[in-house]
Scaffold this active site. Sequence first.
Site, mmCIF file in Angstrom:
data_model
loop_
_atom_site.group_PDB
_atom_site.id
_atom_site.type_symbol
_atom_site.label_atom_id
_atom_site.label_comp_id
_atom_site.label_asym_id
_atom_site.label_seq_id
_atom_site.Cartn_x
_atom_site.Cartn_y
_atom_site.Cartn_z
ATOM 1 N N HIS A 126 82.741 -3.239 43.648
ATOM 2 C CA HIS A 126 83.952 -3.406 43.363
ATOM 3 C C HIS A 126 84.668 -2.182 44.505
ATOM 4 O O HIS A 126 84.646 -1.207 44.265
ATOM 5 C CB HIS A 126 84.277 -2.689 42.070
ATOM 6 C CG HIS A 126 83.316 -3.055 40.734
ATOM 7 N ND1 HIS A 126 83.575 -4.472 40.237
ATOM 8 C CD2 HIS A 126 82.196 -2.414 40.317
ATOM 9 C CE1 HIS A 126 82.491 -4.721 39.425
ATOM 10 N NE2 HIS A 126 81.588 -3.274 39.423
ATOM 11 N N GLN A 174 86.769 0.866 44.197
ATOM 12 C CA GLN A 174 86.065 2.108 43.474
ATOM 13 C C GLN A 174 85.556 3.066 44.575
ATOM 14 O O GLN A 174 85.454 4.273 44.270
ATOM 15 C CB GLN A 174 85.287 1.619 42.403
ATOM 16 C CG GLN A 174 85.464 0.999 41.417
ATOM 17 C CD GLN A 174 84.496 0.691 40.438
ATOM 18 O OE1 GLN A 174 83.376 1.137 40.455
ATOM 19 N NE2 GLN A 174 84.725 -0.142 39.229
ATOM 20 N N ARG A 217 84.816 5.561 32.796
ATOM 21 C CA ARG A 217 85.762 4.098 32.953
ATOM 22 C C ARG A 217 87.157 4.661 32.885
ATOM 23 O O ARG A 217 87.976 3.913 33.250
ATOM 24 C CB ARG A 217 85.207 3.443 31.822
ATOM 25 C CG ARG A 217 85.740 1.842 31.999
ATOM 26 C CD ARG A 217 85.029 0.989 30.994
ATOM 27 N NE ARG A 217 85.682 1.197 29.478
ATOM 28 C CZ ARG A 217 85.527 0.313 28.738
ATOM 29 N NH1 ARG A 217 85.210 -0.892 29.017
ATOM 30 N NH2 ARG A 217 86.414 0.397 27.650
ATOM 31 N N HIS A 244 83.051 -10.990 33.404
ATOM 32 C CA HIS A 244 82.696 -9.710 33.459
ATOM 33 C C HIS A 244 81.301 -9.337 32.970
ATOM 34 O O HIS A 244 80.643 -8.500 33.504
ATOM 35 C CB HIS A 244 83.922 -8.945 33.153
ATOM 36 C CG HIS A 244 83.658 -7.314 33.430
ATOM 37 N ND1 HIS A 244 83.227 -6.647 32.222
ATOM 38 C CD2 HIS A 244 83.889 -6.643 34.294
ATOM 39 C CE1 HIS A 244 83.240 -5.512 32.789
ATOM 40 N NE2 HIS A 244 83.672 -5.539 34.003
ATOM 41 N N ARG A 256 80.975 -8.265 26.794
ATOM 42 C CA ARG A 256 82.279 -7.755 26.089
ATOM 43 C C ARG A 256 83.585 -8.204 26.499
ATOM 44 O O ARG A 256 84.392 -8.250 25.747
ATOM 45 C CB ARG A 256 82.411 -6.286 26.733
ATOM 46 C CG ARG A 256 81.202 -5.543 26.584
ATOM 47 C CD ARG A 256 81.509 -4.016 26.797
ATOM 48 N NE ARG A 256 82.171 -3.592 28.072
ATOM 49 C CZ ARG A 256 81.330 -3.264 29.121
ATOM 50 N NH1 ARG A 256 80.135 -3.217 29.135
ATOM 51 N NH2 ARG A 256 82.045 -3.120 30.187
ATOM 52 N N HIS A 270 72.838 -5.044 36.800
ATOM 53 C CA HIS A 270 71.946 -4.075 35.940
ATOM 54 C C HIS A 270 70.917 -4.265 35.053
ATOM 55 O O HIS A 270 69.639 -4.090 35.195
ATOM 56 C CB HIS A 270 72.960 -3.317 35.110
ATOM 57 C CG HIS A 270 74.131 -2.620 35.755
ATOM 58 N ND1 HIS A 270 74.221 -2.031 36.780
ATOM 59 C CD2 HIS A 270 75.811 -3.005 35.563
ATOM 60 C CE1 HIS A 270 75.477 -1.536 37.412
ATOM 61 N NE2 HIS A 270 76.247 -2.362 36.838
ATOM 62 N N ASP A 273 77.758 -1.146 43.940
ATOM 63 C CA ASP A 273 78.572 -1.148 42.888
ATOM 64 C C ASP A 273 79.832 -0.120 42.914
ATOM 65 O O ASP A 273 81.068 -0.649 43.373
ATOM 66 C CB ASP A 273 77.937 -0.998 41.786
ATOM 67 C CG ASP A 273 78.182 -1.031 40.386
ATOM 68 O OD1 ASP A 273 79.466 -1.375 40.259
ATOM 69 O OD2 ASP A 273 77.612 -0.542 39.163
#
Length: 459
Positions: free
Chosen positions: A60, A63, A84, A209, A212, A275, A326
Amino acid sequence: MTECSLFAERALLPDGWSRDVLIEIGADGACAAVTPDAAAGAAPRAPGPVVPGMPNLHSHAFQRAMAGLAERAGPGDDSFWTWREVMYRFVRRLTPEQAGAVASQLFVEMLKAGYTAVGEFHYLHHEPDGRPYGDLAEMSRRVIAAARRTGMGLTHLPVLYGFGGFGGQAAGEGQRRFLNDPERFLRLVEAIRDEVRGDPRFGFGIAPHSLRAVTPETLRAALEGLDALDAGAPLHIHVAEQQKEVHDCIDWSGQRPVEWLLGNADLGPRWCFVHATHMTEQETEALAGSGAVAGLCPTTEANLGDGVFPAPAYLAGGGAFGIGSDSHISVSPIEELRWLEYGQRLTRRRRNLLGGEAEPSVGTVLYRSALAGGAQALGRPLGELAPGCRADLLVLDADCPTLVGKPDELLLDAMIFAGNDNPVRDVMVGGRWVVRERHHDEEAAILARYKAALAELTA
Ligand SMILES: [Zn+2]
């Protein structure tokens, strides 16, 4: 047609270390011929051992600018979920121009560290208030432009993000910039497909994603839509990173996340499970046998307190894996691979857990497996110095103290476990030198813009 060539006294080929290797590269940026025991002829000599460049299968990019901002103990229990919140606050302000500046800086750092291709799991799509930009693909194009500018190979993976929790719960305010329904999402995917089509430096796929953020219906719509555009394109999803996510998934479906996907998605080599930290023995065995790739991000998983991937059982089952940086708390394939093994040593109080009878060198198993899994997950011909594969390679520094005096069979062990000096001297992507003598041509200008972006973002 041969466009350029390189002669390496030592090079890591699909069959192992080879001597006097002539690598001939076509105008398309792919290896045309790779010949061991050859004469150098007019080819320039690599000043150190040559290995394939490492694909980074999970990023990402934005980040990178918040790495280091979330390492202060809070009043409560710090976890992935409090991290988060910091990320959502940061995201609220980021402009497309700043996102491009951060991605360019990140890609220069990645190239210098030995990553030659990246899978950008891209979820920051819209204006801060959630409205789409005039160009739906505005943010994606900034990442693609950063890859073009720096020479990084890219598989762009726009993210389908529709909900705030399992079973179609409403998204929160911090998630407004991420949201699309499947119809608008597929328009975005098509725009990206058109942007990168015909350019061998790029690929595209999609990333629902997480369980969730989608429902079974929106997941199905996205998969069908992608198949209509490219039935071979890769599919990435975050899965079972946190135990809370596992518990919430059981509450919703009666099944664990990996278990649910094994039963409800048509798993195979196109899939990358990012993950997959929390799995039962049965899930581990089934995922290993599914043909999918596990996308492991050991430094981020350590930083966020996620847990430890069951690597020995997964590898024993023949599972494929690649590595990703990541959150970019670290930008180093060496550190990712080292921590993949060290996490196992610390939890099992044993050594050399990921080597084996077929290949006792842990460094060799780690590096070669991550090349193969990374290439598969990015859906591009990467990870080998072989005809038809992209000419993505690293020249290691023969004078790096950790590499000095190491025979071939110990070179990758020494590189991964024996120090923090970056051993990468020169980097070629698609037949083009992008780093020479540890220097990227655009690094000064890119760093200056990155500094300005950080000053704006932290003001
Ligand atoms: Zn991620």
